[in-house]
Design a protein around this motif. Structure first.
Motif, PDB file in Angstrom:
ATOM      1  N   SER A  32       0.862  -1.176   0.000  1.00  0.00           N
ATOM      2  CA  SER A  32       0.000   0.000   0.000  1.00  0.00           C
ATOM      3  C   SER A  32       0.895   1.221   0.000  1.00  0.00           C
ATOM      4  O   SER A  32       2.058   1.144   0.424  1.00  0.00           O
ATOM      5  CB  SER A  32      -0.841  -0.008   1.281  1.00  0.00           C
ATOM      6  OG  SER A  32      -1.384   1.265   1.554  1.00  0.00           O
ATOM      7  N   ASP A 120     -15.718  -4.016   4.948  1.00  0.00           N
ATOM      8  CA  ASP A 120     -14.931  -2.986   4.258  1.00  0.00           C
ATOM      9  C   ASP A 120     -15.226  -3.041   2.762  1.00  0.00           C
ATOM     10  O   ASP A 120     -15.810  -4.008   2.252  1.00  0.00           O
ATOM     11  CB  ASP A 120     -13.431  -3.230   4.524  1.00  0.00           C
ATOM     12  CG  ASP A 120     -12.563  -2.004   4.250  1.00  0.00           C
ATOM     13  OD1 ASP A 120     -13.072  -0.991   3.726  1.00  0.00           O
ATOM     14  OD2 ASP A 120     -11.355  -2.080   4.562  1.00  0.00           O
ATOM     15  N   GLY A 125      -8.900   0.873   1.928  1.00  0.00           N
ATOM     16  CA  GLY A 125      -8.074   2.084   1.950  1.00  0.00           C
ATOM     17  C   GLY A 125      -8.272   2.992   0.754  1.00  0.00           C
ATOM     18  O   GLY A 125      -7.528   3.955   0.576  1.00  0.00           O
ATOM     19  N   GLY A 146     -14.584   4.612   3.038  1.00  0.00           N
ATOM     20  CA  GLY A 146     -14.965   5.980   2.678  1.00  0.00           C
ATOM     21  C   GLY A 146     -15.706   6.741   3.755  1.00  0.00           C
ATOM     22  O   GLY A 146     -16.403   7.713   3.456  1.00  0.00           O
ATOM     23  N   ASP A 164     -13.766   2.552  11.075  1.00  0.00           N
ATOM     24  CA  ASP A 164     -12.361   2.462  10.713  1.00  0.00           C
ATOM     25  C   ASP A 164     -12.188   3.348   9.481  1.00  0.00           C
ATOM     26  O   ASP A 164     -12.902   3.153   8.495  1.00  0.00           O
ATOM     27  CB  ASP A 164     -12.071   0.991  10.387  1.00  0.00           C
ATOM     28  CG  ASP A 164     -10.647   0.733   9.982  1.00  0.00           C
ATOM     29  OD1 ASP A 164      -9.893   1.686   9.744  1.00  0.00           O
ATOM     30  OD2 ASP A 164     -10.299  -0.459   9.882  1.00  0.00           O
ATOM     31  N   SER A 167      -8.769   7.440   4.381  1.00  0.00           N
ATOM     32  CA  SER A 167      -8.662   8.471   3.335  1.00  0.00           C
ATOM     33  C   SER A 167      -9.256   9.812   3.741  1.00  0.00           C
ATOM     34  O   SER A 167      -8.706  10.866   3.389  1.00  0.00           O
ATOM     35  CB  SER A 167      -9.377   8.007   2.057  1.00  0.00           C
ATOM     36  OG  SER A 167      -8.863   6.784   1.625  1.00  0.00           O
TER      37      SER A 167
END
Ligand SMILES: O=C(O)c1ccccc1NCC(=O)[C@H](O)[C@H](O)COP(=O)(O)O
Length: 190
Positions: A32, A120, A125, A146, A164, A167
């Motif tokens: 990442s 998720d 991410g 998001g 959680d 961004s």
């Protein structure tokens, strides 16, 4: 509702969370732009307020690496985002004795015997949302994908134990002190 700020990689990021005081922070060991090395994570953990738990985020990582990070006290919680099996989860339960979070997509109803689910986005991410009306929970569940400050009111009505995010608390790809402080304050006020 608990709040986890994920993807910390710089010493100033730790200063921001020590000020804001979320419940959990995430160190991404998976590939990442937010990936940290063991050495970086060790340093970041040494600077982290001891009341804030550190979560190691992994995708199909070799078991020994995860176990070593727990044994060294660099991570307090394991978060698995890949194709890890129930067998892997049993191994970590037995070997590490720390809470385990297993991520799944909203349309995946596989039941994992772990401490927490994390529902998720398919691209973790990425800052992309999905349809929260599809959420079904069968254990304490975190939600990601998001999430931003304007979502807190709506999320407070969902059957989740925590959120959680990553961004939405960044500016130009770097963690942003004001955004972190604002969202933690908003969650605490709910
Ligand atoms: O954040 C990443 O770059 C990442 C990469 C690979 C696997 C997991 C990753 N993040 C996991 C998280 O816990 C994020 O906070 C979560 O996906 C929410 O991210 P965002 O949609 O950007 O708020």
């Amino acid at each position: 509702m608990k709040i986890k700020i994920c993807g910390l990689s710089r010493e100033e990021d730790i200063a921001y969370v020590n000020e804001a005081k979320p419940d959990l922070v995430g160190f991404v060991f998976a590939k990442s732009r937010r990936q940290v090395s063991d050495k970086q994570a060790k340093k970041l953990k040494s600077l982290l307020d001891t009341h804030i738990k550190s979560v190691g985020v992994f995708i199909d990582e070799p078991r020994e690496h995860i176990v070593n990070l727990v044994k060294e006290g660099i991570i307090d919680i394991i978060q698995l985002h890949g194709h890890e099996s129930q067998d892997d989860i049993e191994y970590y339960k037995k070997t590490c004795r720390v809470p385990i979070i297993k991520a799944r997509h909203v349309d995946d109803s596989t039941h994992y015997d772990c401490d927490f689910d994390l529902i998720d986005n398919i691209n973790p991410g990425s800052g992309q949302k999905f349809d929260w009306s599809l959420i079904k929970v069968n254990k304490p569940t975190f939600l990601a994908g998001g999430i931003g400050i304007d979502d807190i009111e709506e999320l407070s009505h969902l059957p989740i134990v925590g959120i959680d995010l990553s961004s939405s608390v960044e500016t130009d790809g770097k963690k942003d002190r004001e955004k972190i402080i604002d969202i933690v304050r908003r969650v605490r006020c709910k």
